[in-house]
Design an enzyme around this catalytic site. Structure first.
Site, short mmCIF file in Angstrom:
data_model
loop_
_atom_site.label_atom_id
_atom_site.label_comp_id
_atom_site.label_asym_id
_atom_site.label_seq_id
_atom_site.Cartn_x
_atom_site.Cartn_y
_atom_site.Cartn_z
N ASP A 275 0.82 -1.22 0.00
CA ASP A 275 0.00 0.00 0.00
C ASP A 275 0.85 1.27 0.00
O ASP A 275 0.44 2.30 0.52
CB ASP A 275 -0.95 0.03 1.21
CG ASP A 275 -1.74 -1.25 1.36
OD1 ASP A 275 -2.41 -1.64 0.38
OD2 ASP A 275 -1.68 -1.88 2.44
N HIS B 30 -3.97 -1.66 -6.80
CA HIS B 30 -3.20 -0.49 -7.22
C HIS B 30 -4.15 0.61 -7.67
O HIS B 30 -4.89 0.44 -8.63
CB HIS B 30 -2.21 -0.87 -8.33
CG HIS B 30 -1.13 -1.79 -7.84
ND1 HIS B 30 -0.16 -2.32 -8.67
CD2 HIS B 30 -0.84 -2.26 -6.60
CE1 HIS B 30 0.66 -3.08 -7.94
NE2 HIS B 30 0.25 -3.05 -6.70
#
Length: 430
Positions: free
Chosen positions: A14, A42
């Site tokens: 992340d 993503h």
């Protein structure tokens, strides 16, 4: 001569890899995924429009860029096809540019059932998986019993292997976890439908990559998750089931390490983690809540709230060594705007009072306390800054100190979610 660039995460995932891959693909002929599966999330923001990708490489939003999925990626056909259709609804000709290695292991319904049953059985000791079947699919691969995409195109062979696998996995599901069995015929029929849709997308990805290399093309390799989730080098057992570090490129795509020119490590200006596992700098106070709210720290794949904490130079130093990082990209600097003071973890203190470096497994983190260096914060906004000079002096000092502590240059700074909200000090393809 072309350049081959790697973009990977250096924390627990992340870190903002999707945006940076999208930014840099302006210079790339192809973008390659080489590990993980649709547990990745993503997020890309272009002109204010948000797109979340799970399996398809982030280069798909750049016209003319080829998107390749290498043999190291575990593929859930239903998830892949849903993602393709969603992008096609936005007018993106995915099937023209996406190609997949037939050697990719398949994630099928029994993998998902096993993943979820195991997490349920672990109770409070759960790993914190996404429940999408990633781990069980990699287990089948390593046990040499897994089905691969290429098997889909040979019905009789596929059916025979599927029958054996379901006999094995259904026994565990029914007798150990007390969960319903997966139906053979339903699974076979679904897979044959997938076969018709996936066949035009097949390509020997390894051969294609080396042809591009010989032709002097620029190639980008897109990592998923983060280095501290690596099956070998992460906080085991609270890790993913693939090699998220740079070594995974060779095994997951067939592109050897000698051909890599630059490895860009993505790191947040603070630290986050999803799910269970050690997190020495985790904050449980108002600052932690501030970071979570300002940083919109919710998983793109699961929607789970991320745990937030101060920047950890110890784990980053480890990730830099493991990956032989060429340079760093510091993301979400703007999230720190408004904090009076900012802490950086420079070491861990054990129960005897000795300062030590990063442990190699999760249990060894027990009893460790972070040792902090305090730095002044800044009240000015860094959001959308495009040059280093636009940043407040305290923000520039923070960046410089991070470089000194981790021993690697910060070549890119992200100051917002949009691809244009970026400061590029040294271009990986330059």
């Amino acid at each position: 001569m072309g350049k081959n660039v790697v973009v990977l995460g250096t924390q627990w995932g992340d870190e903002g890899k999707g945006k940076i891959v999208d930014l840099l693909t302006e210079h790339a002929t192809a973008v390659v995924r080489y590990q993980g599966g649709h547990n990745a999330g993503h997020t890309l923001v272009i002109d204010g429009e948000k797109t979340v990708l799970h399996l398809i490489p982030s280069g798909v939003l750049r016209e003319g860029v080829q998107c390749l999925i290498g043999n190291g990626v575990v593929v859930a056909p239903d998830a892949l096809l849903r993602e393709i259709i969603k992008l096609e609804e936005k007018g993106i000709p995915v099937r023209e540019r996406l190609r997949i290695s037939p050697s990719c292991p398949l994630i099928l319904s029994y993998h998902v059932a096993l993943d979820q049953a195991r997490e349920k059985a672990r109770g409070e000791f759960k790993i914190g998986t996404t429940g999408r079947g990633i781990g069980p699919a990699y287990e089948d691969k390593v046990a040499r019993r897994g089905l691969r995409i290429g098997d889909l195109f040979h019905r009789e062979r596929f059916a025979a292997k599927l029958g054996e696998l379901l006999d094995y996995h259904n026994f565990v599901l029914v007798n150990y976890y007390k969960e319903p069995a997966i139906d053979f015929q339903k699974t076979l029929d679904e897979c044959m439908e997938y076969a018709d849709m996936l066949k035009p997308l097949m390509l020997d990805v390894t051969a294609a990559l080396h042809e591009m290399r010989r032709d002097g093309k620029d190639i980008m390799f897109e990592g998923a998750q983060g280095s501290l989730l690596d099956i070998d080098h992460g906080t085991y057992p609270y890790v993913t089931s693939s090699n998220t570090t740079a070594g995974g490129i060779a095994t997951g795509s067939g592109f050897g390490p000698m051909y890599l020119d630059y490895i860009l490590g993505i790191t947040k200006a603070y630290t986050t983690r999803v799910g269970s596992g050690p997190f020495p700098t985790e904050l449980f106070d108002d600052v932690g809540a501030f970071l979570a709210k300002r940083g919109h720290e919710f998983g793109a794949t699961t929607g789970r709230a991320r745990r937030c904490g101060w920047f950890d130079a110890v784990i980053l130093r480890r990730a830099i060594e493991i990956n032989s990082i060429s340079g760093l990209c510091l993301t979400k600097l703007d999230v720190l705007d408004g904090l009076e003071t900012i802490n950086i973890c420079i070491g861990y203190e054990n129960e005897e009072g000795a300062v030590i470096d990063a442990p190699t497994d999760a249990d060894s983190y027990l009893g460790l306390r972070p040792v902090y260096e305090e730095m002044p914060g800044w009240s000015e906004s860094t959001l959308g800054a495009k040059t280093l000079e636009e940043l407040p002096a305290a923000a520039r000092a923070y960046i410089k100190r991070v470089e000194e502590l981790v021993g690697a240059p910060i070549d890119i700074i992200s100051t917002g979610p949009d691809r244009n909200e970026t400061i590029v000090l040294r271009h990986p393809f330059g």
